[in-house]
Scaffold this motif. Sequence first.
Motif, PDB file in Angstrom:
ATOM      1  N   CYS A   1       0.795  -0.972   0.090  1.00  0.00           N
ATOM      2  CA  CYS A   1       0.140  -0.034  -0.170  1.00  0.00           C
ATOM      3  C   CYS A   1       1.028   1.302  -0.144  1.00  0.00           C
ATOM      4  O   CYS A   1       0.730   2.187  -0.694  1.00  0.00           O
ATOM      5  CB  CYS A   1      -0.829   0.041   1.127  1.00  0.00           C
ATOM      6  SG  CYS A   1      -1.872   1.454   1.307  1.00  0.00           S
TER       7      CYS A   1
ATOM      8  N   VAL B   1      -5.959   5.444   6.111  1.00  0.00           N
ATOM      9  CA  VAL B   1      -6.208   4.519   5.031  1.00  0.00           C
ATOM     10  C   VAL B   1      -6.115   3.086   5.479  1.00  0.00           C
ATOM     11  O   VAL B   1      -4.875   2.796   6.331  1.00  0.00           O
ATOM     12  CB  VAL B   1      -5.645   4.721   3.683  1.00  0.00           C
ATOM     13  CG1 VAL B   1      -4.116   4.458   3.714  1.00  0.00           C
ATOM     14  CG2 VAL B   1      -6.353   3.606   2.750  1.00  0.00           C
TER      15      VAL B   1
ATOM     16  N   PHE C   1      -5.262  -1.489   0.974  1.00  0.00           N
ATOM     17  CA  PHE C   1      -5.415  -0.862  -0.336  1.00  0.00           C
ATOM     18  C   PHE C   1      -4.511  -1.028  -1.384  1.00  0.00           C
ATOM     19  O   PHE C   1      -3.289  -1.062  -0.828  1.00  0.00           O
ATOM     20  CB  PHE C   1      -5.648   0.731  -0.014  1.00  0.00           C
ATOM     21  CG  PHE C   1      -7.064   1.071   0.784  1.00  0.00           C
ATOM     22  CD1 PHE C   1      -7.794   1.998  -0.364  1.00  0.00           C
ATOM     23  CD2 PHE C   1      -7.795   0.486   1.663  1.00  0.00           C
ATOM     24  CE1 PHE C   1      -9.197   2.234   0.018  1.00  0.00           C
ATOM     25  CE2 PHE C   1      -9.016   0.884   2.148  1.00  0.00           C
ATOM     26  CZ  PHE C   1      -9.736   2.009   1.269  1.00  0.00           C
TER      27      PHE C   1
ATOM     28  N   TYR D   1      -3.163   1.443  -4.463  1.00  0.00           N
ATOM     29  CA  TYR D   1      -3.344   2.808  -5.233  1.00  0.00           C
ATOM     30  C   TYR D   1      -2.792   2.550  -6.655  1.00  0.00           C
ATOM     31  O   TYR D   1      -1.842   2.084  -6.725  1.00  0.00           O
ATOM     32  CB  TYR D   1      -2.722   3.807  -4.547  1.00  0.00           C
ATOM     33  CG  TYR D   1      -3.465   4.417  -3.334  1.00  0.00           C
ATOM     34  CD1 TYR D   1      -4.436   5.451  -3.355  1.00  0.00           C
ATOM     35  CD2 TYR D   1      -3.441   3.664  -2.104  1.00  0.00           C
ATOM     36  CE1 TYR D   1      -5.190   5.758  -2.283  1.00  0.00           C
ATOM     37  CE2 TYR D   1      -4.186   4.336  -0.918  1.00  0.00           C
ATOM     38  CZ  TYR D   1      -5.254   5.158  -1.139  1.00  0.00           C
ATOM     39  OH  TYR D   1      -5.863   5.541   0.037  1.00  0.00           O
TER      40      TYR D   1
ATOM     41  N   CYS E   1     -15.212  11.346   2.779  1.00  0.00           N
ATOM     42  CA  CYS E   1     -14.823   9.806   2.666  1.00  0.00           C
ATOM     43  C   CYS E   1     -15.926   9.240   1.680  1.00  0.00           C
ATOM     44  O   CYS E   1     -16.845   9.932   1.115  1.00  0.00           O
ATOM     45  CB  CYS E   1     -15.097   8.997   3.756  1.00  0.00           C
ATOM     46  SG  CYS E   1     -16.744   8.916   4.552  1.00  0.00           S
TER      47      CYS E   1
ATOM     48  N   MET F   1     -10.956   4.582   4.897  1.00  0.00           N
ATOM     49  CA  MET F   1     -10.555   5.692   4.181  1.00  0.00           C
ATOM     50  C   MET F   1     -11.124   7.042   4.356  1.00  0.00           C
ATOM     51  O   MET F   1     -12.216   7.315   3.705  1.00  0.00           O
ATOM     52  CB  MET F   1     -10.187   5.523   2.542  1.00  0.00           C
ATOM     53  CG  MET F   1      -9.266   6.180   1.744  1.00  0.00           C
ATOM     54  SD  MET F   1      -9.908   7.912   1.350  1.00  0.00           S
ATOM     55  CE  MET F   1     -10.846   7.566   0.205  1.00  0.00           C
TER      56      MET F   1
ATOM     57  N   ASN G   1     -12.283   4.099  -2.994  1.00  0.00           N
ATOM     58  CA  ASN G   1     -12.513   3.379  -2.005  1.00  0.00           C
ATOM     59  C   ASN G   1     -13.007   2.113  -2.593  1.00  0.00           C
ATOM     60  O   ASN G   1     -14.454   1.617  -2.242  1.00  0.00           O
ATOM     61  CB  ASN G   1     -12.965   3.621  -0.738  1.00  0.00           C
ATOM     62  CG  ASN G   1     -13.010   2.621   0.491  1.00  0.00           C
ATOM     63  OD1 ASN G   1     -12.869   1.635   0.189  1.00  0.00           O
ATOM     64  ND2 ASN G   1     -13.215   3.059   1.585  1.00  0.00           N
TER      65      ASN G   1
ATOM     66  N   HIS H   1      -9.691  -1.461  -2.601  1.00  0.00           N
ATOM     67  CA  HIS H   1      -9.706  -1.956  -1.157  1.00  0.00           C
ATOM     68  C   HIS H   1     -10.118  -3.604  -1.213  1.00  0.00           C
ATOM     69  O   HIS H   1     -11.162  -3.843  -1.359  1.00  0.00           O
ATOM     70  CB  HIS H   1     -10.783  -1.170  -0.480  1.00  0.00           C
ATOM     71  CG  HIS H   1     -10.899  -1.279   1.092  1.00  0.00           C
ATOM     72  ND1 HIS H   1     -11.693  -0.704   1.926  1.00  0.00           N
ATOM     73  CD2 HIS H   1     -10.087  -2.182   1.747  1.00  0.00           C
ATOM     74  CE1 HIS H   1     -11.517  -1.310   3.068  1.00  0.00           C
ATOM     75  NE2 HIS H   1     -10.618  -2.138   3.038  1.00  0.00           N
TER      76      HIS H   1
END
Length: 253
Positions: A41, A101, A105, A107, A126, A155, A200, A221
């Motif tokens: 993450c 976060v 996750f 990104y 959020c 998040m 998210n 997520h």
Amino acid sequence: MKEIGNGNVDSGFSSNGDVKKKAFKIFIGYDPREDVAYEVCRYSILKRSSIPVEVVPIKQSDLRKSGLYWRERGKLESTEFSFSRFLTPYLANYDGWAMFVDCDFLYLADIKELVDLVDDKYAVMCVHHDYTPKETTKMDGAVQTVYPRKNWSSMVLYNCGHQKNRILTPDLVNSQTGAYLHRFQWLGDDEIGSVPFVWNFLVGHNHVEDSDPSTFPKAIHYTLGGPWFESWKNCEFAGLWLSEMEEYMGNKK
């Protein structure tokens, strides 16, 4: 341990809208049994960020040593950061904007795109999920719970200097209920801003429409469990995470 990523654009946001010359703080929930998830993450954020970011793991062991966290772990807490996440404004010295976060996750987009959405009229921002999981367990056998505003707190962009967020002290975070904290009950509904669900993107719940780029995930997520768990190694988007993990491991050497 803090990780600094240097980009080309300065980004430090205060509650009055002033831009400061400092890194955007990102606090990632850390659990020892998901160490590799945290590392991937963190790597995925730093790799894609065009702005300076400061990544800080929220480690329960460190918080306990510092006297900031002392509550006993409840049976329904699936991670070590189930409650410590709400210390984010305190850890950011109630200054500017910061993000919390979960570690599960990945990104896929520049964090600047998310930071650009901040609006000082809100205390937090959020994804407003309407999520009722059907599974009774998740991750490595943890009990799955169902409650209003589930996954909203996974998040969160915190306006740390907002007056309402100053209530989030160690004393309160160590004593308040899960309902109070995870449902943002210290805030009015109009103080909770919304960001697009693609920041998210819940594996197994949200869906990509090939003809609609606005549905393409910017942050995946793995809320039910990611491929770092044996029972979830073939989950949706597992390939993306595994590729990122391999790249991280290669650069680590």
